[in-house]
Design an enzyme around this catalytic site. Sequence first.
Site, short mmCIF file in Angstrom:
data_model
loop_
_atom_site.label_atom_id
_atom_site.label_comp_id
_atom_site.label_asym_id
_atom_site.label_seq_id
_atom_site.Cartn_x
_atom_site.Cartn_y
_atom_site.Cartn_z
N CYS A 2 0.82 -1.22 0.00
CA CYS A 2 0.00 0.00 0.00
C CYS A 2 0.86 1.26 0.00
O CYS A 2 1.97 1.28 0.51
CB CYS A 2 -0.87 0.02 1.24
SG CYS A 2 -1.90 -1.43 1.39
N ARG A 27 5.52 -0.01 -5.96
CA ARG A 27 5.44 -0.81 -4.75
C ARG A 27 4.61 -2.07 -4.96
O ARG A 27 4.66 -3.00 -4.15
CB ARG A 27 4.83 0.01 -3.62
CG ARG A 27 5.69 1.18 -3.20
CD ARG A 27 4.90 2.18 -2.40
NE ARG A 27 4.62 1.71 -1.06
CZ ARG A 27 5.23 2.17 0.02
NH1 ARG A 27 6.15 3.07 -0.08
NH2 ARG A 27 4.92 1.71 1.22
N TRP A 74 -2.64 -2.84 -1.54
CA TRP A 74 -2.16 -4.20 -1.78
C TRP A 74 -2.93 -5.06 -0.78
O TRP A 74 -2.77 -4.91 0.43
CB TRP A 74 -0.65 -4.27 -1.53
CG TRP A 74 -0.02 -5.58 -1.87
CD1 TRP A 74 0.37 -6.01 -3.09
CD2 TRP A 74 0.32 -6.62 -0.94
NE1 TRP A 74 0.94 -7.26 -2.99
CE2 TRP A 74 0.92 -7.65 -1.70
CE3 TRP A 74 0.19 -6.78 0.43
CZ2 TRP A 74 1.39 -8.84 -1.10
CZ3 TRP A 74 0.65 -7.96 1.01
CH2 TRP A 74 1.25 -8.96 0.25
N ASN A 98 -2.00 2.15 5.56
CA ASN A 98 -1.00 1.12 5.23
C ASN A 98 -0.79 0.30 6.49
O ASN A 98 -0.74 0.86 7.58
CB ASN A 98 0.35 1.76 4.90
CG ASN A 98 0.36 2.40 3.53
OD1 ASN A 98 -0.64 2.39 2.85
ND2 ASN A 98 1.50 2.94 3.16
N GLY A 99 -0.60 -1.02 6.34
CA GLY A 99 -0.34 -1.85 7.51
C GLY A 99 -1.49 -2.78 7.81
O GLY A 99 -2.38 -2.99 6.97
N GLU A 478 19.36 -17.18 -5.65
CA GLU A 478 18.87 -15.92 -6.25
C GLU A 478 18.33 -16.17 -7.66
O GLU A 478 17.30 -15.62 -8.05
CB GLU A 478 20.00 -14.88 -6.24
CG GLU A 478 19.67 -13.55 -6.89
CD GLU A 478 18.50 -12.79 -6.25
OE1 GLU A 478 18.01 -13.19 -5.19
OE2 GLU A 478 18.08 -11.80 -6.86
N LYS A 482 14.54 -15.33 -8.77
CA LYS A 482 14.22 -14.41 -9.88
C LYS A 482 13.28 -15.10 -10.87
O LYS A 482 12.32 -14.51 -11.32
CB LYS A 482 15.48 -13.99 -10.65
CG LYS A 482 16.36 -12.93 -10.06
CD LYS A 482 15.80 -11.54 -10.01
CE LYS A 482 15.06 -11.29 -8.73
NZ LYS A 482 15.81 -10.77 -7.63
N GLU A 485 9.69 -15.45 -9.27
CA GLU A 485 8.87 -14.25 -9.10
C GLU A 485 8.50 -13.61 -10.43
O GLU A 485 7.44 -13.02 -10.57
CB GLU A 485 9.49 -13.24 -8.13
CG GLU A 485 10.74 -12.57 -8.57
CD GLU A 485 11.27 -11.57 -7.52
OE1 GLU A 485 10.47 -10.95 -6.81
OE2 GLU A 485 12.50 -11.41 -7.45
N HIS A 501 20.91 -35.94 -1.52
CA HIS A 501 20.15 -36.12 -0.28
C HIS A 501 18.66 -35.85 -0.47
O HIS A 501 17.95 -35.57 0.49
CB HIS A 501 20.75 -35.22 0.81
CG HIS A 501 22.20 -35.49 1.03
ND1 HIS A 501 22.66 -36.63 1.66
CD2 HIS A 501 23.31 -34.81 0.63
CE1 HIS A 501 23.98 -36.62 1.66
NE2 HIS A 501 24.40 -35.53 1.03
N LYS A 600 7.07 -4.05 -4.04
CA LYS A 600 8.47 -3.62 -3.98
C LYS A 600 8.92 -3.40 -2.54
O LYS A 600 10.01 -3.75 -2.16
CB LYS A 600 8.63 -2.33 -4.78
CG LYS A 600 10.06 -1.83 -4.88
CD LYS A 600 10.88 -2.76 -5.75
CE LYS A 600 12.34 -2.43 -5.77
NZ LYS A 600 13.13 -3.57 -6.25
C1 AGP Z 1 13.53 -9.40 -4.77
O1 AGP Z 1 13.50 -9.67 -6.13
C2 AGP Z 1 12.28 -9.52 -4.08
N1 AGP Z 1 11.24 -8.82 -4.71
C3 AGP Z 1 12.29 -9.52 -2.57
O2 AGP Z 1 12.79 -10.76 -2.21
C4 AGP Z 1 13.07 -8.43 -1.80
O3 AGP Z 1 14.43 -8.59 -1.99
C5 AGP Z 1 12.69 -8.51 -0.31
O4 AGP Z 1 11.34 -8.25 -0.17
C6 AGP Z 1 13.50 -7.60 0.56
O5 AGP Z 1 13.32 -6.26 0.20
P1 AGP Z 1 14.28 -5.15 0.74
O6 AGP Z 1 15.63 -5.38 0.15
O7 AGP Z 1 13.68 -3.86 0.27
O8 AGP Z 1 14.32 -5.25 2.24
#
Ligand code: AGP
Length: 605
Positions: A2, A27, A74, A98-99, A478, A482, A485, A501, A600
């Site tokens: 949000c 965001r 959101w 927000n929250g 990572e 990527k 997501e 394992h 974001k």
């Molecule tokens: C990254 O591609 C993600 N969207 C997510 O994992 C992000 O890194 C995570 O939410 C942490 O965000 P920040 O670095 O703003 O704390």
Amino acid sequence: MCGIIGIASNKSVSSNIIQSLKKLEYRGYDSAGIATIVNGNIDEKKCSGRVDNLEKILFKNPTKGVSGIGHVRWATHGIPNTLNAHPHSSEEVSVVHNGIIENSNQLKQDLEKKGYKFKSQTDTEVITFLLTDFLKNLDLVDAINKTLDKLHGSFALGILFKKHKDIVAGARRGSPLAVGYGPKENYLGSDSYALKSMTNKITYLDDGDICLLTNNRIEFYNSKNKKINKEILTLSNDKHTAEKGDYKDFMSKEINEQNITVKTCIKEYIDQIRKGINIYNFPINPKEIQKIILIGCGTAFHSCLTAKYWLEELTSISTEIDIASEFRYRKIKFNKKYLYIFVSQSGETADTFAALDLCKKNNVKTCSIVNVVESSIARNSDFVLPIHAGPEIGVASTKAFIGQMLVLYILAIKLSEVRGEISKSDYEKNIFDLKKLPDLIKETLDQQDKIQIIAKDFLNAKGAMFLGRGLSFPIALEGALKLKELSYLHAEGYPAGEMKHGPLALIEEGLPVVILAPKDRYFEKTISNMQEVIARGGKVILITNENNKIISENVRFTFEIPAANNNLAPFLMTIPLQLLAYHVASLKNCDIDKPRNLAKSVTVE
Ligand code: AGP
């Protein structure tokens, strides 16, 4: 997540609110809304989907109010539809939030007994009705404070009042909120980025603070209704603009500018004349640091994991890593000789902030590695190391990940020097090699056409695996994150040595498996693991800096990264993985900059 905007002005505010909401789009959100006071009544307009939809509604039915609040939502409580979009208004007040209000169910029952009729499924509407109820007998500040006393959870609020058409109020507990000072109007914003186009003079609210804004006055109050003074900060100028330029989307821009962001960051930290690293004033004498604990979420956590390998390699400091959402609820044994490092692009991630707050309450020293230097995490740490990557708009973190790793690597080299754990020549050699990184990244980026071809192999796959050992292991994690997501394809990142394992059972004919095998001390072992994958029908994409035809036999594709200092391989291997996720998502027509369900800035836990 949000986002909130509020503007108190003496001219119509709707178009500026819309423009500011567009700044908050990065965001991640699912609905939008605005409220102003027109002819003594609250005029609320909202919609599901994008801010563009809201703009169209306003185009047909403009709203003329001179003070207003806007929101991008959101969804947490209730599906993303128009009814649940913010603002939520009663006859008297309109609220954006927000929250999360954790006790909203109980409060709702109490308010329903008093006759209040709820229209939405949100937790926010309880705030609207609580305020309405308290305003029957109390003034604005007292009514807001009494409302806040009833709420459990974390929140930032923007509020409009039917009877005070020129006032916008704000309040916070847990979620960030900033106030901006303009020449003829004043602003409220859930982050300073949204306000930057209007002002660079900002005050951040602390937990429990309330603000009342008119076009020419800003007042702050504490939880005891007492007027307080707050410091005005001047925001830094970004060297990098947040515009897409000729790129199709922000993510491709952000991937392709990594050679430049890395160069900028290196310039900030490497003293060109003394050829040393410009990090001083550690919050603990570096020679006395017994342990480093690195904490982050998602991609930031992966950068923490790379740092563990570098710190263990270059220093004698034992290093632990932790996921913020786990750290914050465990029975941690805090120690004043430990340095707690928080890594966060946004600097606003709720779990990371809560973990930092816990450290502060336990009187231990904290350091933050952030992209947004004005963020809550930066402002609340003892020591801040910015990554200098410029605004990152794409929800999937790319240049910030590279930036986080870079600062962590520079920190590891610095610590080894100040603790006397590295020879002068090795120290200088590491810095010399590091300065080549921007060119090495450029060289890797120049091969991106090859990735476009590789991406086609992932289109009909039911999943993918990413394997690596040592410093390549966090990069495998990572790479998988990527791909997940951005392209919504199931992907697993694993230490290659763990395959036997369990996960080896997943390998079947045609499954794409990305093997990260730079020529380091793990190389032969990783190649053996790769053979085990090939023997079971896995379709291997090998990323390496070893040009060896025999090894590449039976490999579907080999992507060669430039040869470099082993410590730099994680940066170079990251690039093809970012591009791979990007191209698979593009081929699947996914929303690259705003993947579904994601935000974001994750400001709720
Ligand atoms: C990254 O591609 C993600 N969207 C997510 O994992 C992000 O890194 C995570 O939410 C942490 O965000 P920040 O670095 O703003 O704390």
